[in-house]
Design a protein around this motif. Sequence first.
Motif, PDB file in Angstrom:
ATOM      1  N   UNK A 114       0.665  -1.105  -0.377  1.00 50.40           N
ATOM      2  CA  UNK A 114      -0.420   0.034  -0.490  1.00 50.40           C
ATOM      3  C   UNK A 114       0.669   0.979  -0.014  1.00 50.40           C
ATOM      4  N   UNK A 115       2.381   1.057  -0.049  1.00 52.14           N
ATOM      5  CA  UNK A 115       2.777   2.645   0.279  1.00 52.14           C
ATOM      6  C   UNK A 115       3.396   3.403  -1.399  1.00 52.14           C
ATOM      7  N   UNK A 149       7.484   4.074   3.690  1.00 51.55           N
ATOM      8  CA  UNK A 149       6.659   3.126   4.235  1.00 51.55           C
ATOM      9  C   UNK A 149       5.222   3.553   4.788  1.00 51.55           C
ATOM     10  N   UNK A 150       5.242   4.745   4.673  1.00 51.18           N
ATOM     11  CA  UNK A 150       3.166   5.198   4.589  1.00 51.18           C
ATOM     12  C   UNK A 150       2.337   4.746   3.367  1.00 51.18           C
ATOM     13  N   UNK A 151       1.630   3.818   4.998  1.00 54.02           N
ATOM     14  CA  UNK A 151       0.897   2.665   3.743  1.00 54.02           C
ATOM     15  C   UNK A 151      -0.633   3.456   3.864  1.00 54.02           C
ATOM     16  N   UNK A 152      -1.242   4.246   3.959  1.00 50.66           N
ATOM     17  CA  UNK A 152      -2.533   5.095   3.588  1.00 50.66           C
ATOM     18  C   UNK A 152      -3.260   4.207   4.286  1.00 50.66           C
ATOM     19  N   UNK A 153      -3.961   2.928   3.127  1.00 50.44           N
ATOM     20  CA  UNK A 153      -4.746   2.187   3.613  1.00 50.44           C
ATOM     21  C   UNK A 153      -5.238   1.360   5.001  1.00 50.44           C
ATOM     22  N   UNK A 154      -3.875   1.468   5.520  1.00 49.11           N
ATOM     23  CA  UNK A 154      -3.780   1.062   7.499  1.00 49.11           C
ATOM     24  C   UNK A 154      -3.812   2.184   8.351  1.00 49.11           C
ATOM     25  N   UNK A 155      -3.690   3.944   7.744  1.00 48.41           N
ATOM     26  CA  UNK A 155      -3.838   4.966   8.871  1.00 48.41           C
ATOM     27  C   UNK A 155      -5.598   5.357   9.256  1.00 48.41           C
ATOM     28  N   UNK A 167      19.877  10.687   5.140  1.00 49.04           N
ATOM     29  CA  UNK A 167      19.203  10.742   6.473  1.00 49.04           C
ATOM     30  C   UNK A 167      17.781   9.944   5.543  1.00 49.04           C
ATOM     31  N   UNK A 168      17.196   8.195   6.142  1.00 52.15           N
ATOM     32  CA  UNK A 168      16.495   8.418   5.615  1.00 52.15           C
ATOM     33  C   UNK A 168      15.725   7.473   6.574  1.00 52.15           C
ATOM     34  N   UNK A 169      14.252   7.407   6.371  1.00 51.10           N
ATOM     35  CA  UNK A 169      13.634   7.725   7.603  1.00 51.10           C
ATOM     36  C   UNK A 169      11.943   6.898   7.425  1.00 51.10           C
ATOM     37  N   UNK A 170      11.790   5.407   7.541  1.00 43.27           N
ATOM     38  CA  UNK A 170      11.615   4.691   7.193  1.00 43.27           C
ATOM     39  C   UNK A 170       9.872   4.990   8.490  1.00 43.27           C
ATOM     40  N   UNK A 171       8.920   5.519   8.494  1.00 43.06           N
ATOM     41  CA  UNK A 171       7.843   6.463   8.908  1.00 43.06           C
ATOM     42  C   UNK A 171       7.533   4.661  10.359  1.00 43.06           C
ATOM     43  N   UNK A 172       7.899   3.715   9.996  1.00 43.29           N
ATOM     44  CA  UNK A 172       7.774   3.208  11.524  1.00 43.29           C
ATOM     45  C   UNK A 172       8.477   2.821  12.230  1.00 43.29           C
ATOM     46  N   UNK A 173       9.392   3.579  11.844  1.00 43.79           N
ATOM     47  CA  UNK A 173      10.876   4.174  13.487  1.00 43.79           C
ATOM     48  C   UNK A 173       9.307   4.798  14.858  1.00 43.79           C
ATOM     49  N   UNK A 174       8.834   5.049  14.286  1.00 40.91           N
ATOM     50  CA  UNK A 174       8.120   5.545  15.318  1.00 40.91           C
ATOM     51  C   UNK A 174       6.652   4.578  15.513  1.00 40.91           C
ATOM     52  N   UNK A 175       6.356   4.691  17.123  1.00 38.58           N
ATOM     53  CA  UNK A 175       5.152   3.747  17.829  1.00 38.58           C
ATOM     54  C   UNK A 175       4.138   3.648  16.708  1.00 38.58           C
ATOM     55  N   UNK A 176       3.700   2.309  16.625  1.00 33.41           N
ATOM     56  CA  UNK A 176       2.150   2.764  15.947  1.00 33.41           C
ATOM     57  C   UNK A 176       0.736   3.560  16.628  1.00 33.41           C
ATOM     58  N   UNK A 177       1.201   3.864  17.883  1.00 39.07           N
ATOM     59  CA  UNK A 177       0.294   5.127  18.212  1.00 39.07           C
ATOM     60  C   UNK A 177       0.269   6.370  17.768  1.00 39.07           C
ATOM     61  N   UNK A 178       1.938   6.357  16.464  1.00 40.05           N
ATOM     62  CA  UNK A 178       1.796   7.690  15.691  1.00 40.05           C
ATOM     63  C   UNK A 178       1.899   7.734  15.190  1.00 40.05           C
ATOM     64  N   UNK A 208       1.150   1.360   8.710  1.00 42.45           N
ATOM     65  CA  UNK A 208       3.062   1.218   8.085  1.00 42.45           C
ATOM     66  C   UNK A 208       2.994  -0.202   7.560  1.00 42.45           C
ATOM     67  N   UNK A 209       3.805  -0.252   7.337  1.00 43.07           N
ATOM     68  CA  UNK A 209       3.741  -1.596   6.469  1.00 43.07           C
ATOM     69  C   UNK A 209       4.117  -3.109   7.517  1.00 43.07           C
ATOM     70  N   UNK A 210       5.153  -2.487   8.357  1.00 44.04           N
ATOM     71  CA  UNK A 210       5.401  -3.792   9.067  1.00 44.04           C
ATOM     72  C   UNK A 210       5.873  -3.153  11.021  1.00 44.04           C
TER      73      UNK A 210
END
Length: 329
Positions: free
Chosen positions: A65-66, A296-302, A249-260, A264-266
């Motif tokens: 979904x990303x 790694x933003x997956x909008x369908x799971x947002x 700088x490479x930022x996978x958004x899943x570095x954030x907690x799922x609360x934030x 995301x995919x994983x």
Amino acid sequence: MIEATTATAASTGSTEPVGPVDSSKVPRFAGIATFARLPRLEDVGRADIAVMGVPFDSGVSYRPGARFAPAQIREASRLLRPYHPGLDVSPFAAVQVADAGDIACNPYNIPEALDAVQEGASTLLDAGSKIVTIGGDHTIALPLLREMKRRHGPVALLHFDAHLDTWDTYFGADYTHGTPFRRAFEEDLLDTEALAHAGIRGPLYSKDDLTDDARMGFGITTAMDIMNEGVPAVVQALRERIGDRPLYISIDIDCLDPAHAPGTGTPEAGGMTSRELLAILRGLAGTNIVGADVVEVAPAYDHADITAIAASHVAYELVSLMALNGRSA
């Protein structure tokens, strides 16, 4: 008409940067959703910083979904404003920032898609732009690092993620969202004296994963380290490791907690807050940032655009850091 409120460099005859649509005259929910309501690259001709979308997710191992993320991040970025008080910079006035649109990636052929990303990045870099890429899955970091190497030589890497992304293969495939930094190491794209992961957490396949990662030169700051040591100590350690080297700088958004960042995919429990990530990035002001991505933003799971809003602010932070460097140059 909305178009009449968006000046271009050609129409004004000015050499000053063309900024975003004025939200006091055109409502934020109206008009074309470019990043931060900025002009398109074709409208200004050139850009010091180009925001490039890569709608690609053929390298994911769990939730797809990303590929829809660049559009969703742009939509969420409508609320961004032109002055950054934390860094005391007006990034869109300091330098020309523009939306470079999306790379048309082949969703059925990963090597061909990566070549397209590299070609798109090469065109922008050769035109004098720095690039902030909004993806897309993490596979796309590899062709971007190839272009960084071409322009700057091996680069320092600061990688925000829940996962190491230095695994060898998945199902025998070399190019996936879990392997880009091993391939980058093997291709000598990285300065092995200045490699760092931040936000790592969760279970691994084995303890050998850590040994293998350390062999490549990576240092690890876990999510728990950030909580226990605090942002200032983490920033100091990262700056010492990076120095004044060219930094990607490479930022996978899943570095954030799922609360934030639920979209995301994983996802992994126990991650950073969006506030911690933004604070660490602000602590990097003055470092030699040559390129960056947010993936790694997956909008369908947002939910309620939580993840897309976080990603848009992270991208804005990166643009602002680059603009701060451009202003002082």
